[in-house]
Write a protein that holds these residues in place. Sequence first.
Motif, PDB file in Angstrom:
ATOM      1  N   UNK A 124       1.161  -0.423  -1.677  1.00 32.79           N
ATOM      2  CA  UNK A 124       0.204   0.375  -2.151  1.00 32.79           C
ATOM      3  C   UNK A 124      -0.498   1.013  -0.574  1.00 32.79           C
ATOM      4  N   UNK A 125      -1.055   2.163  -0.724  1.00 34.76           N
ATOM      5  CA  UNK A 125      -1.571   3.071   0.301  1.00 34.76           C
ATOM      6  C   UNK A 125      -3.177   2.944   0.475  1.00 34.76           C
ATOM      7  N   UNK A 126      -3.722   3.010   1.925  1.00 36.85           N
ATOM      8  CA  UNK A 126      -4.964   2.701   2.031  1.00 36.85           C
ATOM      9  C   UNK A 126      -5.954   3.495   1.089  1.00 36.85           C
ATOM     10  N   UNK A 127      -5.631   4.563   0.396  1.00 31.75           N
ATOM     11  CA  UNK A 127      -6.481   5.142  -0.577  1.00 31.75           C
ATOM     12  C   UNK A 127      -6.749   4.514  -1.788  1.00 31.75           C
ATOM     13  N   UNK A 128      -5.797   3.398  -2.356  1.00 32.71           N
ATOM     14  CA  UNK A 128      -5.984   2.790  -3.291  1.00 32.71           C
ATOM     15  C   UNK A 128      -6.432   1.442  -3.277  1.00 32.71           C
ATOM     16  N   UNK A 129      -6.937   1.183  -1.875  1.00 32.63           N
ATOM     17  CA  UNK A 129      -7.387   0.014  -1.712  1.00 32.63           C
ATOM     18  C   UNK A 129      -8.716  -0.688  -2.196  1.00 32.63           C
ATOM     19  N   UNK A 133      -1.809  -7.546   2.045  1.00 28.83           N
ATOM     20  CA  UNK A 133      -1.564  -7.845   3.394  1.00 28.83           C
ATOM     21  C   UNK A 133      -0.901  -6.648   4.140  1.00 28.83           C
ATOM     22  N   UNK A 134      -1.568  -6.111   5.286  1.00 30.17           N
ATOM     23  CA  UNK A 134      -1.014  -4.954   6.014  1.00 30.17           C
ATOM     24  C   UNK A 134       0.403  -4.972   6.356  1.00 30.17           C
ATOM     25  N   UNK A 135       1.055  -3.926   6.038  1.00 28.54           N
ATOM     26  CA  UNK A 135       2.493  -3.879   6.530  1.00 28.54           C
ATOM     27  C   UNK A 135       2.616  -2.895   7.693  1.00 28.54           C
ATOM     28  N   UNK A 159       0.248  -1.244   2.648  1.00 33.45           N
ATOM     29  CA  UNK A 159      -0.105  -2.716   2.244  1.00 33.45           C
ATOM     30  C   UNK A 159       0.822  -3.409   1.034  1.00 33.45           C
ATOM     31  N   UNK A 160       1.133  -4.463   1.399  1.00 30.90           N
ATOM     32  CA  UNK A 160       2.104  -5.426   0.501  1.00 30.90           C
ATOM     33  C   UNK A 160       1.056  -5.888  -0.518  1.00 30.90           C
ATOM     34  N   UNK A 161       1.420  -5.968  -2.003  1.00 35.85           N
ATOM     35  CA  UNK A 161       0.705  -6.828  -2.999  1.00 35.85           C
ATOM     36  C   UNK A 161       1.863  -7.498  -3.715  1.00 35.85           C
ATOM     37  N   UNK A 162       1.364  -8.437  -4.170  1.00 35.91           N
ATOM     38  CA  UNK A 162       2.275  -9.323  -5.188  1.00 35.91           C
ATOM     39  C   UNK A 162       2.471  -8.345  -6.591  1.00 35.91           C
ATOM     40  N   UNK A 163       3.791  -8.207  -6.986  1.00 37.36           N
ATOM     41  CA  UNK A 163       3.755  -7.395  -8.315  1.00 37.36           C
ATOM     42  C   UNK A 163       3.125  -8.352  -9.407  1.00 37.36           C
ATOM     43  N   UNK A 164       3.574  -9.258  -9.671  1.00 38.10           N
ATOM     44  CA  UNK A 164       3.045 -10.102 -10.627  1.00 38.10           C
ATOM     45  C   UNK A 164       1.525 -10.451 -10.710  1.00 38.10           C
TER      46      UNK A 164
END
Length: 258
Positions: free
Chosen positions: A73-78, A89-91, A96-101
Amino acid sequence: MEYLVSKGIVDSYFEKFKKILNVDVAIVGGGPSGLLASYYLAKNGVNVVLFERKLAPGGGMWGGAMMFNDIIVQHEALPIVNELGINHKPYAEGLYVIDSLQATSSLIYHASKAGATLMNCISVEDVVIQDEKVNGVVINWAPVHRERMHVDPIIVTAKVVLDATGHDCEVARILERKNGIKLNTPTGSVIGERSMSVYEAEKTTIENTKEIYPGLFVSGMAANGVSGSFRMGPIFGGMLLSGQKVANTILNAVNQTV
């Protein structure tokens, strides 16, 4: 005990089923944009039902990227990610990386907890048209649809319908094909999705989230498919922002029809 178990399920389910026969908003498709739209609408007191053909809502978000269960996801959606309590977590800069489940299950939980009615294993096979406006959907069991059995459907009336069916934009295609109408797209018809361009697709997913015919809105990949824009792959900020935008737009439309 066997009787009570069965009776409890049947009584509860049909109370729920009767409740969704006449709603403010009917959402077709349980991907991220549809789920998030149902969450925000229900949170604002709107009577909303979401129909998902598969056993579990969530769309393509469950599978991550090629079944690697992480997504970007990008920062606009945080702000949305934080509101739903999804770990990230920032990449790279702005990504950012998020767990899909975790993300998918969080969307389902929050939508249901807010009061949206989620109905799985149900297909939408048509829309209701009255006075040149979409006023509901026509539903049947998903296995009936899959097996092409000749079984008549049930009608659900709604002030507003949201096509969140993803790449296929199924509701928009049904409306166009069966009624010979013009849609609010560059060509007046369903143009179809273009090949991948992540940066452009993330922008246009939000831009194309709109009402395309009186009473029918589109969000997520259905919005890009209808208007002929690009696919974006396993980055989901645009999908979330599309769900948020369409909820706000529909909220205004529903309030005007009260």
